[in-house]
Motif scaffolding. Structure first.
Motif, PDB file in Angstrom:
ATOM      1  N   GLU A  60      17.336 -16.209  12.798  1.00 49.63           N
ATOM      2  CA  GLU A  60      16.638 -17.248  13.756  1.00 49.63           C
ATOM      3  C   GLU A  60      17.436 -17.743  15.269  1.00 49.63           C
ATOM      4  OE1 GLU A  60      14.141 -20.850  13.316  1.00 49.63           O
ATOM      5  OE2 GLU A  60      14.367 -19.414  11.646  1.00 49.63           O
ATOM      6  N   ASN A  61      17.231 -17.928  15.811  1.00 47.68           N
ATOM      7  CA  ASN A  61      17.032 -18.073  17.590  1.00 47.68           C
ATOM      8  C   ASN A  61      19.253 -17.463  17.448  1.00 47.68           C
ATOM      9  OD1 ASN A  61      15.384 -19.753  17.436  1.00 47.68           O
ATOM     10  ND2 ASN A  61      16.584 -21.227  16.610  1.00 47.68           N
ATOM     11  N   ALA A  62      19.311 -16.334  17.293  1.00 47.83           N
ATOM     12  CA  ALA A  62      20.691 -15.322  17.169  1.00 47.83           C
ATOM     13  C   ALA A  62      20.373 -14.397  18.315  1.00 47.83           C
ATOM     14  CB  ALA A  62      21.192 -15.012  15.862  1.00 47.83           C
ATOM     15  N   SER A  63      19.566 -13.682  18.302  1.00 49.16           N
ATOM     16  CA  SER A  63      19.195 -12.672  18.771  1.00 49.16           C
ATOM     17  C   SER A  63      18.732 -13.015  20.288  1.00 49.16           C
ATOM     18  CB  SER A  63      17.925 -11.488  18.169  1.00 49.16           C
ATOM     19  OG  SER A  63      19.081 -11.368  17.125  1.00 49.16           O
ATOM     20  N   PHE A  64      19.284 -11.828  21.230  1.00 52.02           N
ATOM     21  CA  PHE A  64      19.042 -11.969  22.911  1.00 52.02           C
ATOM     22  C   PHE A  64      18.284 -10.586  22.846  1.00 52.02           C
ATOM     23  CE2 PHE A  64      21.696 -15.793  21.823  1.00 52.02           C
ATOM     24  CZ  PHE A  64      21.262 -16.702  22.641  1.00 52.02           C
ATOM     25  N   LEU A  65      17.770 -10.762  23.775  1.00 49.22           N
ATOM     26  CA  LEU A  65      17.099  -9.094  24.711  1.00 49.22           C
ATOM     27  C   LEU A  65      17.983  -9.236  26.157  1.00 49.22           C
ATOM     28  CD1 LEU A  65      13.951  -9.032  24.020  1.00 49.22           C
ATOM     29  CD2 LEU A  65      15.898  -7.536  22.866  1.00 49.22           C
ATOM     30  N   TYR A  66      18.420  -8.404  26.810  1.00 49.67           N
ATOM     31  CA  TYR A  66      18.750  -7.734  27.676  1.00 49.67           C
ATOM     32  C   TYR A  66      17.767  -6.621  28.018  1.00 49.67           C
ATOM     33  CZ  TYR A  66      22.883 -10.677  26.698  1.00 49.67           C
ATOM     34  OH  TYR A  66      23.434 -11.745  26.802  1.00 49.67           O
ATOM     35  N   GLN A  67      17.660  -6.091  29.215  1.00 50.39           N
ATOM     36  CA  GLN A  67      16.397  -5.494  30.350  1.00 50.39           C
ATOM     37  C   GLN A  67      18.245  -4.254  30.609  1.00 50.39           C
ATOM     38  OE1 GLN A  67      13.267  -6.396  33.417  1.00 50.39           O
ATOM     39  NE2 GLN A  67      12.585  -3.971  32.723  1.00 50.39           N
ATOM     40  N   ALA A  68      18.050  -2.957  30.643  1.00 46.44           N
ATOM     41  CA  ALA A  68      18.850  -2.132  31.700  1.00 46.44           C
ATOM     42  C   ALA A  68      18.177  -1.592  32.797  1.00 46.44           C
ATOM     43  CB  ALA A  68      19.443  -1.111  29.971  1.00 46.44           C
ATOM     44  N   GLY A  69      18.215  -1.364  33.896  1.00 45.24           N
ATOM     45  CA  GLY A  69      18.260  -0.658  34.686  1.00 45.24           C
ATOM     46  C   GLY A  69      19.017  -0.728  35.785  1.00 45.24           C
ATOM     47  N   ASP A  70      19.057   0.922  36.486  1.00 49.04           N
ATOM     48  CA  ASP A  70      19.303   0.339  37.824  1.00 49.04           C
ATOM     49  C   ASP A  70      20.930   0.216  37.661  1.00 49.04           C
ATOM     50  OD1 ASP A  70      16.619   0.881  39.127  1.00 49.04           O
ATOM     51  OD2 ASP A  70      16.798  -1.001  39.899  1.00 49.04           O
ATOM     52  N   GLY A  71      21.705   0.888  37.013  1.00 46.06           N
ATOM     53  CA  GLY A  71      23.433   0.462  36.717  1.00 46.06           C
ATOM     54  C   GLY A  71      23.501  -0.684  36.551  1.00 46.06           C
ATOM     55  N   ASP A  72      22.558  -1.790  35.663  1.00 50.70           N
ATOM     56  CA  ASP A  72      22.814  -3.029  35.400  1.00 50.70           C
ATOM     57  C   ASP A  72      22.068  -4.114  34.364  1.00 50.70           C
ATOM     58  OD1 ASP A  72      24.587  -5.555  35.829  1.00 50.70           O
ATOM     59  OD2 ASP A  72      22.912  -5.936  37.990  1.00 50.70           O
ATOM     60  N   PHE A  73      22.403  -4.751  33.785  1.00 48.59           N
ATOM     61  CA  PHE A  73      21.683  -5.776  32.696  1.00 48.59           C
ATOM     62  C   PHE A  73      21.090  -7.225  33.080  1.00 48.59           C
ATOM     63  CE2 PHE A  73      24.474  -3.273  30.815  1.00 48.59           C
ATOM     64  CZ  PHE A  73      23.864  -2.460  29.325  1.00 48.59           C
ATOM     65  N   ARG A  74      20.071  -7.019  33.206  1.00 48.35           N
ATOM     66  CA  ARG A  74      18.974  -8.219  32.958  1.00 48.35           C
ATOM     67  C   ARG A  74      18.919  -9.325  31.953  1.00 48.35           C
ATOM     68  NH1 ARG A  74      13.727  -8.592  35.264  1.00 48.35           N
ATOM     69  NH2 ARG A  74      12.628  -9.740  33.679  1.00 48.35           N
ATOM     70  N   PHE A  75      19.597 -10.240  31.768  1.00 48.73           N
ATOM     71  CA  PHE A  75      19.859 -10.859  30.117  1.00 48.73           C
ATOM     72  C   PHE A  75      17.584 -11.724  30.595  1.00 48.73           C
ATOM     73  CE2 PHE A  75      19.261 -15.793  28.655  1.00 48.73           C
ATOM     74  CZ  PHE A  75      19.505 -15.027  27.714  1.00 48.73           C
ATOM     75  N   LEU A  76      17.082 -11.261  30.003  1.00 47.53           N
ATOM     76  CA  LEU A  76      15.470 -11.839  28.880  1.00 47.53           C
ATOM     77  C   LEU A  76      15.263 -13.216  28.136  1.00 47.53           C
ATOM     78  CD1 LEU A  76      14.120  -8.282  28.325  1.00 47.53           C
ATOM     79  CD2 LEU A  76      14.376  -9.809  30.493  1.00 47.53           C
ATOM     80  N   GLY A  77      15.907 -13.719  27.976  1.00 41.78           N
ATOM     81  CA  GLY A  77      16.126 -14.577  26.874  1.00 41.78           C
ATOM     82  C   GLY A  77      16.383 -14.021  25.351  1.00 41.78           C
ATOM     83  N   ARG A  78      16.249 -15.253  24.474  1.00 35.91           N
ATOM     84  CA  ARG A  78      16.146 -15.215  22.896  1.00 35.91           C
ATOM     85  C   ARG A  78      15.014 -14.275  23.076  1.00 35.91           C
ATOM     86  NH1 ARG A  78      15.966 -21.099  20.901  1.00 35.91           N
ATOM     87  NH2 ARG A  78      14.051 -20.619  20.189  1.00 35.91           N
ATOM     88  N   TYR A  79      14.804 -13.465  21.861  1.00 40.22           N
ATOM     89  CA  TYR A  79      14.438 -12.414  21.593  1.00 40.22           C
ATOM     90  C   TYR A  79      12.578 -12.957  20.844  1.00 40.22           C
ATOM     91  CZ  TYR A  79      14.255 -13.407  16.966  1.00 40.22           C
ATOM     92  OH  TYR A  79      14.083 -13.936  15.258  1.00 40.22           O
ATOM     93  N   ASP A  80      12.686 -14.221  20.543  1.00 38.32           N
ATOM     94  CA  ASP A  80      11.176 -14.759  20.057  1.00 38.32           C
ATOM     95  C   ASP A  80      11.065 -15.581  21.083  1.00 38.32           C
ATOM     96  OD1 ASP A  80      13.295 -16.734  20.302  1.00 38.32           O
ATOM     97  OD2 ASP A  80      12.102 -17.516  18.472  1.00 38.32           O
ATOM     98  N   GLN A  81      11.421 -15.628  21.986  1.00 35.14           N
ATOM     99  CA  GLN A  81      10.726 -16.796  23.716  1.00 35.14           C
ATOM    100  C   GLN A  81      10.495 -15.601  24.975  1.00 35.14           C
ATOM    101  OE1 GLN A  81      13.583 -19.740  24.099  1.00 35.14           O
ATOM    102  NE2 GLN A  81      12.387 -20.680  22.353  1.00 35.14           N
ATOM    103  N   ALA A  82      11.043 -14.197  24.847  1.00 32.55           N
ATOM    104  CA  ALA A  82      11.052 -13.498  25.817  1.00 32.55           C
ATOM    105  C   ALA A  82       9.393 -12.714  25.926  1.00 32.55           C
ATOM    106  CB  ALA A  82      11.977 -12.444  25.743  1.00 32.55           C
ATOM    107  N   ARG A  83       8.558 -12.746  27.078  1.00 29.10           N
ATOM    108  CA  ARG A  83       7.703 -12.097  27.120  1.00 29.10           C
ATOM    109  C   ARG A  83       7.824 -10.371  28.426  1.00 29.10           C
ATOM    110  NH1 ARG A  83       4.369 -16.386  26.342  1.00 29.10           N
ATOM    111  NH2 ARG A  83       4.835 -18.514  26.581  1.00 29.10           N
TER     112      ARG A  83
END
Length: 61
Positions: free
Chosen positions: A38-61
């Motif tokens: 809970e509140n310990a996992s994060f999402l990232y988006q990979a693309g164009d040779g880079d990573f973008r931080f999307l936020g906590r998995y339960d809050q990302a849209r």
């Protein structure tokens, strides 16, 4: 039951909660002592040779 110093430290660690800068760290209180997710996992988006931080998995849209 004989208690050793190593046993005391590990049992204390698993009962401790730590609210870090990025996320809280807590362990389950069962026999596995795994990290609570809970509140310990994060999402990232990979693309164009880079990573973008999307936020906590339960809050990302």
């Amino acid at each position: 039951m004989r208690v050793t110093p190593g046993r005391l430290h590990s049992e204390r660690l698993f009962r401790t909660a730590y609210d870090g800068v990025a996320k809280p760290i807590r362990f389950t209180q069962d026999a596995t002592h795994t990290l609570e997710s809970e509140n310990a996992s994060f999402l990232y988006q990979a693309g164009d040779g880079d990573f973008r931080f999307l936020g906590r998995y339960d809050q990302a849209r």
